[in-house]
Each structure stands twice: as structure tokens, then as C-alpha cells.
Enzyme design. Structure first.
Site, PDB file in Angstrom:
ATOM      1  N   HIS A  54     -82.056 -20.437 -16.595  1.00 31.83           N
ATOM      2  CA  HIS A  54     -81.387 -21.025 -17.753  1.00 31.83           C
ATOM      3  C   HIS A  54     -82.323 -20.898 -18.952  1.00 31.83           C
ATOM      4  CE1 HIS A  54     -78.384 -23.783 -15.445  1.00 31.83           C
ATOM      5  NE2 HIS A  54     -78.500 -22.586 -14.882  1.00 31.83           N
ATOM      6  N   GLU A  56     -83.394 -22.998 -21.074  1.00 26.15           N
ATOM      7  CA  GLU A  56     -84.410 -24.051 -21.125  1.00 26.15           C
ATOM      8  C   GLU A  56     -85.546 -23.778 -20.141  1.00 26.15           C
ATOM      9  OE1 GLU A  56     -80.338 -26.059 -21.794  1.00 26.15           O
ATOM     10  OE2 GLU A  56     -81.152 -24.426 -20.577  1.00 26.15           O
ATOM     11  N   CYS A  84     -78.215 -28.826 -18.433  1.00 24.58           N
ATOM     12  CA  CYS A  84     -77.666 -29.265 -17.154  1.00 24.58           C
ATOM     13  C   CYS A  84     -78.649 -30.235 -16.502  1.00 24.58           C
ATOM     14  CB  CYS A  84     -77.408 -28.061 -16.259  1.00 24.58           C
ATOM     15  SG  CYS A  84     -78.932 -27.281 -15.653  1.00 24.58           S
ATOM     16  N   CYS A  87     -82.127 -28.625 -15.838  1.00 20.03           N
ATOM     17  CA  CYS A  87     -82.920 -28.467 -17.060  1.00 20.03           C
ATOM     18  C   CYS A  87     -83.348 -29.810 -17.626  1.00 20.03           C
ATOM     19  CB  CYS A  87     -82.132 -27.664 -18.085  1.00 20.03           C
ATOM     20  SG  CYS A  87     -81.864 -25.947 -17.562  1.00 20.03           S
TER      21      CYS A  87
END
Length: 166
Positions: A54, A56, A84, A87
Site C-alpha cells: 500500500h 502508506e 486501511c 496501514c
């Protein structure tokens, strides 16, 4: 410089991801008015997607390599989509206490979780969350992505339907 300035930088990373056929999410980490790490979503365009890459997570890995002396409690992370749960946990563990995001993740966003109901490591975290900064710009990128049938990542999902209905 304000939140919109740094969110525009995160949106640039999301646009690069989209141009590469990836899910268009970007992220920057700032400290003392400077961008010190950035990332965009990776590994969504193949048959086997990697859910660890992701935007992040990519930015946090770069942060860990670049700045060992940074007081991360004074850093801010700017994400074009709401982090999410994975993260959010990584952001908390990294010591970052300010999250700014553009577009809500109705399917997997973690920022509305009641941290006080979690174990002390998370429950005792004091995080400032600012949503909807340049939301329309992030929405436009996600609509472009979901409108292209060649992009299979999360096609037909709650997130795709919600995004395309706006």
C-alpha cells in the site's frame, strides 16, 4: 504550506501509479514542512496482487531507511485514500500522530475504529485525523481507474460501486 499543498504532492504520486496501471493511491510523509518520504500503491496490476505494498507502507519503509533521527510524533502523513487497518497500525507503530486523507475508504478504511477498545499499544495513541482534503481530486483518479475494465483490482467491489456512483 498547508494540507492542500502536501495532498497535491500525494495526488501526484497517485497519478504516477495510475499512469503505470496501478491502483491510484499516493502518500507523502512530512516533517518540519518538508516531504521526507513518499510512496504509491504497487503490485495491483498482476494476476497475484501484493496486499503489503500500500502507498502508506511504501512511504513508511522509505521513512525508516532515510531518517533514523526524525521525531515521528511531529510528522504528518498525507494519503489520497483513507488508510486501511494494516496501514493505520503501521502509522501508529511508526510514531506518526497526524493523518490527513483525501477520500474515504468505505470498504476498508480504518480511521473510524475506536482505538480505545484495542490493546494499550494502540489505545493509548493520540492521533489527529483530518479527512476530505482534496477529496474531489482523489475521487476523480479512482473513478478513472474503476471505469477502465482493464483494471481488475477491486473491480465490482463495494469501493468501486460507491466510487462510480458519485
Amino acid at each position: 504550506m498547508d494540507d492542500a499543498f502536501f495532498m497535491k504532492k500525494a495526488l501526484e504520486a497517485a497519478k504516477r501509479a495510475l499512469a503505470e496501471g496501478e491502483f491510484p493511491v499516493g502518500c507523502v510523509v512530512t516533517y518540519q514542512g518538508e516531504i521526507i518520504a513518499a510512496g504509491s500503491r504497487k503490485n495491483t496490476k498482476r494476476d497475484f496482487t501484493n496486499e503489503l505494498d500500500h502507498a502508506e507502507m511504501v512511504a513508511l519503509k522509505r521513512l525508516a531507511k532515510l531518517r533514523q533521527d526524525t521525531d515521528t510524533s511531529k510528522a504528518t502523513i498525507f494519503c489520497t485514500m483513507e488508510p486501511c487497518l494494516m496501514c493505520l497500525g503501521a502509522i501508529i507503530l511508526s510514531g506518526i500522530r497526524q493523518i490527513v486523507f483525501a477520500y474515504e475508504d468505505v470498504m476498508g478504511g480504518g480511521t473510524t475504529c475506536d482505538l480505545t477498545k484495542l490493546p494499550p499499544l494502540y489505545a493509548n495513541s493520540r492521533i489527529s485525523i483530518t479527512p476530505n482534503v482534496l477529496r474531489a481530486e482523489s475521487l476523480a483518479l479512482l473513478k478513472t481507474y474503476f471505469s477502465d475494465p482493464a483494471n481488475s483490482y477491486w473491480q465490482g467491489s463495494l469501493l468501486a460501486g460507491y466510487t462510480l456512483s458519485q
